[in-house]
Design an enzyme around this catalytic site. Structure first.
Site, PDB file in Angstrom:
ATOM      1  N   CYS A   1      -2.983  11.722   4.481  1.00  0.00           N
ATOM      2  CA  CYS A   1      -2.802  11.100   5.786  1.00  0.00           C
ATOM      3  C   CYS A   1      -2.880  12.252   6.776  1.00  0.00           C
ATOM      4  O   CYS A   1      -2.070  13.171   6.699  1.00  0.00           O
ATOM      5  CB  CYS A   1      -1.457  10.377   5.856  1.00  0.00           C
ATOM      6  SG  CYS A   1      -1.197   9.526   7.416  1.00  0.00           S
TER       7      CYS A   1
ATOM      8  N   HIS B   1       1.534   5.356  -0.739  1.00  0.00           N
ATOM      9  CA  HIS B   1       1.060   6.718  -1.006  1.00  0.00           C
ATOM     10  C   HIS B   1       2.089   7.396  -1.914  1.00  0.00           C
ATOM     11  O   HIS B   1       3.277   7.104  -1.845  1.00  0.00           O
ATOM     12  CB  HIS B   1       0.867   7.487   0.299  1.00  0.00           C
ATOM     13  CG  HIS B   1      -0.399   7.099   1.003  1.00  0.00           C
ATOM     14  ND1 HIS B   1      -1.472   7.944   1.144  1.00  0.00           N
ATOM     15  CD2 HIS B   1      -0.771   5.925   1.573  1.00  0.00           C
ATOM     16  CE1 HIS B   1      -2.446   7.309   1.785  1.00  0.00           C
ATOM     17  NE2 HIS B   1      -2.053   6.085   2.065  1.00  0.00           N
TER      18      HIS B   1
ATOM     19  N   HIS C   1       0.864  -1.193   0.000  1.00  0.00           N
ATOM     20  CA  HIS C   1       0.000   0.000   0.000  1.00  0.00           C
ATOM     21  C   HIS C   1       0.896   1.238   0.000  1.00  0.00           C
ATOM     22  O   HIS C   1       1.537   1.538   0.991  1.00  0.00           O
ATOM     23  CB  HIS C   1      -0.860  -0.087   1.277  1.00  0.00           C
ATOM     24  CG  HIS C   1      -1.767   1.079   1.530  1.00  0.00           C
ATOM     25  ND1 HIS C   1      -3.126   1.005   1.326  1.00  0.00           N
ATOM     26  CD2 HIS C   1      -1.538   2.316   2.023  1.00  0.00           C
ATOM     27  CE1 HIS C   1      -3.682   2.157   1.673  1.00  0.00           C
ATOM     28  NE2 HIS C   1      -2.742   2.972   2.096  1.00  0.00           N
TER      29      HIS C   1
HETATM   30 ZN    ZN Z   1      -3.237   4.733   3.123  1.00  0.00          ZN
END
Ligand code: ZN
Length: 311
Positions: free
Chosen positions: A242, A211, A209
């Site tokens: 975030c 960003h 995952h």
């Molecule tokens: Zn995330």
């Protein structure tokens, strides 16, 4: 000589959760359903629908129960949600959600400041959630955020991440996501960590995952693929961020990842045109542009420009 790479990948669309929870605009249940159903119709095998956390903490996700209740489920698609505690398991069970995901930060400093516990202790405390989820017939997975670096630590030693993996395995969670919420991962590091994790924990089903905070999301996915990882999260139109990391961008844009895979002949099962349509619709709902190369430039295969005619 061709590059050594996986033949097929499984993508999870996390935009409805990770993306929308960072948007100022609150979407209606109808808008969420429209997007999620379109994502499923575009061919996504896994979708992160929302989260069952306190509505005061994340108001954008307060209606996740209703979204699950009204969702038209496509057979074969896995719909998952993020939870933080036992209450989350109960809410998930109450609205027909069959897969939940826990999360812990790999940063000891961050975890101690927030929860007054080391990350592995937090995960040990998930035993009750894991038992309750299984008793309710739900699948449960876990994620480790800041696995590749954190804004609060000089370095996250790999031994710390392994301690957390061990703690997840001890409570019976064998599907684990390594997450770079702060956008600090870089390809050689990703390759090295993935290779090491795959070697140390062959029993784990891994997800990655990333960003795209510093523009390395796609490169990191490539590095993961080269290390043999095949499950990746992405967010439609690249929405997200975030809340506690300055300047954090969203996940890598879904359409950018699908385009990358299409160009390289890596199977995703996702229709790129339909995926771009969903992202365009989202941008229309949000009313602002997002971090998506494909939405800006279109598919490279569509580029057949007319040459200027000399007069
Ligand atoms: Zn995330």
């Amino acid at each position: 000589m061709s590059m050594d790479i996986v033949k097929a990948v499984t993508l999870c669309e996390v935009g409805p959760r990770d993306g929308l929870q960072n948007e100022k605009t609150l979407l209606s249940v109808e808008e969420k359903l429209e997007l999620i159903e379109a994502v499923a119709d575009a061919g996504f095998p896994v979708i992160e629908v929302g989260s069952f956390v306190h509505p005061k903490a994340v108001p954008q996700m307060a209606d996740t129960d209703e979204v699950f209740r009204r969702l038209r489920r496509k057979p074969g698609v896995q719909y998952r949600a993020l939870i933080a505690n036992l209450k989350g398991v109960e809410r998930a069970a109450g609205c027909g959600c069959t897969k939940v995901k826990l999360n812990v930060s790999a940063s000891k400093a961050h975890n101690i400041a927030n929860l007054n516990r080391a990350p592995a202790e937090t995960v040990a405390g998930f035993q009750g959630c894991a038992d309750a989820a299984r008793a309710a017939g739900m699948e449960i997975s876990g994620s480790i955020s800041m696995a590749f670096g954190s804004p609060w630590d000089r370095e996250i030693p790999l031994s710390d991440v392994k301690e957390i993996v061990d703690a997840y395995l001890a409570v019976g969670v064998t599907e684990i996501s390594l997450s770079d919420a702060s956008g600090q991962a870089y390809p050689t590091q990703v390759y090295q960590i993935c290779a090491e994790m795959a070697r140390s924990y062959p029993q784990v089903t891994w997800w990655l995952h990333f960003h795209n905070t510093r523009g390395l999301g796609i490169s990191n996915i490539m590095a993961g693929m080269q290390a043999g990882f095949t499950r990746f999260d992405s967010a439609f139109a690249g929405v997200g961020g975030c809340p506690f990391v300055p300047g954090a961008a969203g996940n890598v844009a879904t359409e950018d990842v699908v385009h990358l895979c299409d160009e390289m002949g890596v199977e995703t099962g996702v229709d790129l045109d339909r995926s771009m349509e969903v992202s365009r619709r989202l941008v229309q709902i949000l009313g602002h542009n997002t971090d998506s190369y494909l939405l800006r430039a279109g598919k490279s295969k569509d580029l057949i420009l007319e040459l200027p005619v000399k007069k």
